[in-house]
Design a protein around this motif. Structure first.
Motif, PDB file in Angstrom:
ATOM      1  N   PRO A 113       0.798  -1.236   0.000  1.00  0.00           N
ATOM      2  CA  PRO A 113       0.000   0.000   0.000  1.00  0.00           C
ATOM      3  C   PRO A 113       0.828   1.281   0.000  1.00  0.00           C
ATOM      4  CG  PRO A 113      -0.924  -1.600   1.535  1.00  0.00           C
ATOM      5  CD  PRO A 113       0.387  -2.156   1.076  1.00  0.00           C
ATOM      6  N   LYS A 114       2.014   1.272   0.577  1.00  0.00           N
ATOM      7  CA  LYS A 114       2.870   2.459   0.604  1.00  0.00           C
ATOM      8  C   LYS A 114       3.915   2.419  -0.502  1.00  0.00           C
ATOM      9  CE  LYS A 114       2.302   3.291   5.559  1.00  0.00           C
ATOM     10  NZ  LYS A 114       3.006   3.478   6.862  1.00  0.00           N
ATOM     11  N   ASN A 115       3.609   1.661  -1.560  1.00  0.00           N
ATOM     12  CA  ASN A 115       4.496   1.533  -2.718  1.00  0.00           C
ATOM     13  C   ASN A 115       5.841   0.933  -2.350  1.00  0.00           C
ATOM     14  OD1 ASN A 115       4.706   1.772  -5.538  1.00  0.00           O
ATOM     15  ND2 ASN A 115       5.924   3.643  -5.359  1.00  0.00           N
ATOM     16  N   ARG A 116       5.843   0.107  -1.317  1.00  0.00           N
ATOM     17  CA  ARG A 116       7.058  -0.596  -0.928  1.00  0.00           C
ATOM     18  C   ARG A 116       7.070  -1.965  -1.585  1.00  0.00           C
ATOM     19  NH1 ARG A 116       7.781  -0.466   5.452  1.00  0.00           N
ATOM     20  NH2 ARG A 116       9.646  -1.584   4.793  1.00  0.00           N
ATOM     21  N   LYS A 117       8.155  -2.295  -2.256  1.00  0.00           N
ATOM     22  CA  LYS A 117       8.247  -3.583  -2.943  1.00  0.00           C
ATOM     23  C   LYS A 117       8.377  -4.705  -1.924  1.00  0.00           C
ATOM     24  CE  LYS A 117      11.882  -4.303  -5.519  1.00  0.00           C
ATOM     25  NZ  LYS A 117      12.815  -4.205  -6.667  1.00  0.00           N
ATOM     26  N   VAL A 118       7.475  -5.698  -2.030  1.00  0.00           N
ATOM     27  CA  VAL A 118       7.482  -6.810  -1.083  1.00  0.00           C
ATOM     28  C   VAL A 118       7.819  -8.131  -1.769  1.00  0.00           C
ATOM     29  CG1 VAL A 118       5.815  -5.706   0.445  1.00  0.00           C
ATOM     30  CG2 VAL A 118       4.982  -7.188  -1.391  1.00  0.00           C
ATOM     31  N   PHE A 119       7.860  -8.116  -3.099  1.00  0.00           N
ATOM     32  CA  PHE A 119       8.187  -9.359  -3.814  1.00  0.00           C
ATOM     33  C   PHE A 119       8.800  -9.003  -5.158  1.00  0.00           C
ATOM     34  CE2 PHE A 119       7.270 -12.937  -6.639  1.00  0.00           C
ATOM     35  CZ  PHE A 119       7.659 -14.012  -5.869  1.00  0.00           C
ATOM     36  N   ASP A 120       9.850  -9.753  -5.555  1.00  0.00           N
ATOM     37  CA  ASP A 120      10.525  -9.505  -6.824  1.00  0.00           C
ATOM     38  C   ASP A 120      11.076 -10.832  -7.340  1.00  0.00           C
ATOM     39  OD1 ASP A 120      11.943  -8.604  -9.003  1.00  0.00           O
ATOM     40  OD2 ASP A 120      12.860  -6.920  -7.962  1.00  0.00           O
ATOM     41  N   LEU A 121      10.608 -11.237  -8.516  1.00  0.00           N
ATOM     42  CA  LEU A 121      11.034 -12.513  -9.098  1.00  0.00           C
ATOM     43  C   LEU A 121      11.429 -12.292 -10.550  1.00  0.00           C
ATOM     44  CD1 LEU A 121      11.296 -15.643  -9.078  1.00  0.00           C
ATOM     45  CD2 LEU A 121       8.903 -15.721  -9.804  1.00  0.00           C
ATOM     46  N   LYS A 122      12.589 -12.816 -10.929  1.00  0.00           N
ATOM     47  CA  LYS A 122      13.047 -12.737 -12.309  1.00  0.00           C
ATOM     48  C   LYS A 122      13.519 -14.113 -12.748  1.00  0.00           C
ATOM     49  CE  LYS A 122      16.259 -10.295 -15.388  1.00  0.00           C
ATOM     50  NZ  LYS A 122      17.345  -9.287 -15.462  1.00  0.00           N
ATOM     51  N   THR A 123      12.918 -14.632 -13.815  1.00  0.00           N
ATOM     52  CA  THR A 123      13.315 -15.936 -14.327  1.00  0.00           C
ATOM     53  C   THR A 123      14.613 -15.822 -15.116  1.00  0.00           C
ATOM     54  OG1 THR A 123      11.950 -15.601 -16.287  1.00  0.00           O
ATOM     55  CG2 THR A 123      10.941 -16.749 -14.432  1.00  0.00           C
ATOM     56  N   GLN A 124      15.300 -16.937 -15.268  1.00  0.00           N
ATOM     57  CA  GLN A 124      16.604 -16.934 -15.918  1.00  0.00           C
ATOM     58  C   GLN A 124      16.664 -17.984 -17.030  1.00  0.00           C
ATOM     59  OE1 GLN A 124      19.045 -14.784 -15.131  1.00  0.00           O
ATOM     60  NE2 GLN A 124      17.993 -13.879 -13.377  1.00  0.00           N
TER      61      GLN A 124
END
Length: 310
Positions: A113-124
């Protein structure tokens, strides 16, 4: 609407449509036309030739961007097919679960809600070229004290700390496909958590699971009308009953390593389920769960067990 007449030709100028009519001929041109070809101030009438030229010029100006758009369609952003964030609670733990469904994506981010990133996934590599579609993830659960399982104040303290860590509100889900197209979606997380379903049958009156008749097994529970923590109402839209074969285990388990499993969903007004005897094996131990599913998606689970008679 403005109407202009010149012998056998009539032009109608409208805010959203321009019609050019001749005998046995009608053409419709879409556009934003807000001027008249008839000059009232001088009381002049256009000749048929002048009128035709004017109409063709207007049609050309209106049609050009429309026709150009048919040849080239730029898609720079698509919506996810589905996005959700829910809280799942049992009598001994609480966890966050997320689900996304999209087309061949290679990158996924979730913002709170406060524009804080809580998840980040990048495939390879190969998976990055192939892309993903559906994904269901669960956080590591926070466990309640072993000597103070829910419902208890000690369990409530764990729940409050968990909810502080994951505030209610709108979570933005962003992704990128293998073709470089951006994906976007939103998931609403609420703190409306239903109370645990109270199982009425089958019940164990000791340490051993109850023995049941496979031809007459009914799983029953009390309707859930209150929240796990705090005041306020809940809207139970479904109950789900899950059966797991525990002993003896199947020689070939499911791909996730679990035993034979059955899931049945019933409407939120139903508080019992007759288990089909065809599903059950004699002399077999089963675990079962009753899930109360709130309108927000938040879910609570109560567990039980039984043994079928030989």
């Amino acid at each position: 609407m403005n109407t202009i007449k010149s012998e056998s030709v009539k032009v109608i100028c409208h805010a959203s449509h321009l019609l050019f009519v001749e005998p046995d001929l009608t053409r419709a041109m879409t556009g934003s036309v807000q001027k008249t070809l008839y000059r009232h101030s001088f009381g002049q009438h256009l000749t048929k030739g002048m009128l035709l030229i004017a109409v063709v010029m207007v049609f050309t100006l209106l049609a050009e961007p429309v026709l150009a758009g048919k040849d080239k369609v730029d898609i720079d952003e698509l919506p996810f097919k589905a996005t959700s964030l829910i809280i799942e609670t049992t009598d001994n733990d609480i966890e966050l679960q997320a689900f996304v469904d999209g087309n061949a994506w290679k990158r996924l981010k979730i913002y709170g809600p406060k524009n804080r990133k809580v998840f980040d996934l990048k495939t390879q590599k190969n998976l990055g070229q192939q892309g993903l579609s559906e994904m269901h993830i669960a956080s590591e659960p926070d466990h309640f004290p072993e000597d103070a399982l829910a419902p208890s104040e000690e369990a409530n303290e764990v729940v409050r700390a968990f909810l502080d860590r994951f505030p209610a509100g709108s979570y933005e889900v962003e992704g990128v496909t293998i073709d470089g197209i951006e994906l976007e979606g939103y998931a609403i997380l609420t703190h409306v958590i239903p109370a645990l379903p109270e199982i009425l049958a089958p019940l164990s009156f000791g340490d051993d699971p109850p023995v049941v008749d496979s031809n007459n097994l009914v799983i029953e529970w009390e309707p859930v009308t209150t929240r796990f923590i705090g005041d306020g109402s809940v809207e139970i839209i479904e109950y789900q009953v899950i059966l797991d074969q525990v002993e003896p285990l199947r020689e070939t388990p499911w791909i996730d390593g679990s035993a034979r499993r059955s899931l049945i969903n019933v409407p939120g007004t139903v508080t019992s389920l007759t288990v089909p005897p065809e599903y059950l094996l004699p002399g077999t131990l089963y675990d079962f769960e009753v899930l109360a599913i709130e309108a927000s998606g938040n879910t609570t689970i109560s567990e039980g067990e039984f043994i079928t008679a030989e």
